[in-house]
Scaffold this motif. Structure first.
Motif, short mmCIF file in Angstrom:
data_model
loop_
_atom_site.label_atom_id
_atom_site.label_comp_id
_atom_site.label_asym_id
_atom_site.label_seq_id
_atom_site.Cartn_x
_atom_site.Cartn_y
_atom_site.Cartn_z
N ALA A 103 62.60 -14.71 158.67
CA ALA A 103 62.17 -15.20 159.97
C ALA A 103 60.81 -14.58 160.27
O ALA A 103 60.47 -13.51 159.76
CB ALA A 103 63.17 -14.83 161.05
N HIS A 104 60.04 -15.27 161.09
CA HIS A 104 58.70 -14.80 161.42
C HIS A 104 58.46 -15.05 162.89
O HIS A 104 58.57 -16.19 163.35
CB HIS A 104 57.68 -15.54 160.56
N MET A 105 58.16 -14.00 163.62
CA MET A 105 57.86 -14.11 165.05
C MET A 105 56.45 -13.61 165.28
O MET A 105 56.11 -12.49 164.87
CB MET A 105 58.86 -13.30 165.87
N LYS A 133 58.00 -9.80 160.86
CA LYS A 133 58.69 -10.56 159.81
C LYS A 133 60.04 -9.89 159.55
O LYS A 133 60.15 -8.67 159.55
CB LYS A 133 57.86 -10.58 158.54
N ASP A 189 52.90 -9.28 165.22
CA ASP A 189 53.41 -10.13 164.14
C ASP A 189 54.61 -9.41 163.51
O ASP A 189 54.47 -8.28 163.03
CB ASP A 189 52.30 -10.32 163.10
N SER A 197 53.18 -13.32 168.19
CA SER A 197 52.59 -13.45 169.52
C SER A 197 51.10 -13.14 169.36
O SER A 197 50.67 -12.71 168.29
CB SER A 197 53.25 -12.47 170.50
#
Length: 86
Positions: A22-24, A32, A30, A26
Motif C-alpha cells: 500500500a502507498h499513502m 509505503k 510518503d 500527502s
C-alpha cells in the motif's frame, strides 16, 4: 533533515512484495507498507526502498533482532527500527 519518506515491512506467510503493498502520500509525507514472506524478500524490498529515497524503515515484530541488524548493516544510510513486544 526532515524525515518524509517512511516504510513499514510486514513479514507473514503468503505475503509477496509485488502484490501485498500500500502507498499513502500527502504533500508532506510518503508512506509505503509492504508485505513479505521471508527475510530474503525483505532484503530486496529494502534495497528498492532505499534506492527510492526512503529514510526510515520499520520492521514488524515478525523479524528477529538478528535480521534487523543485518538490514541495518546493509543499509547504513537508512534508519531501520524493529517493533518489539514485552
Amino acid at each position: 533533515m526532515d524525515q518524509t519518506q517512511y516504510a513499514f515491512i510486514i513479514k507473514a506467510p503468503g505475503y509477496h512484495r509485488s502484490t501485498h503493498k500500500a502507498h499513502m502520500v500527502s504533500p508532506a509525507f510518503d508512506a509505503k507498507f509492504i508485505g513479505v514472506d521471508n527475510f530474503e524478500e525483505a532484503l530486496v524490498a529494502s534495497e528498492v526502498l532505499v534506492v527510492a529515497g526512503t529514510q526510515v524503515i520499520e520492521l514488524c515484530g515478525g523479524f528477529s533482532t538478528q535480521e534487523a541488524s543485518e538490514l541495518r548493516s546493509r543499509f547504513p544510510d537508512c534508519d531501520i527500527g524493529l517493533v518489539t513486544y514485552p
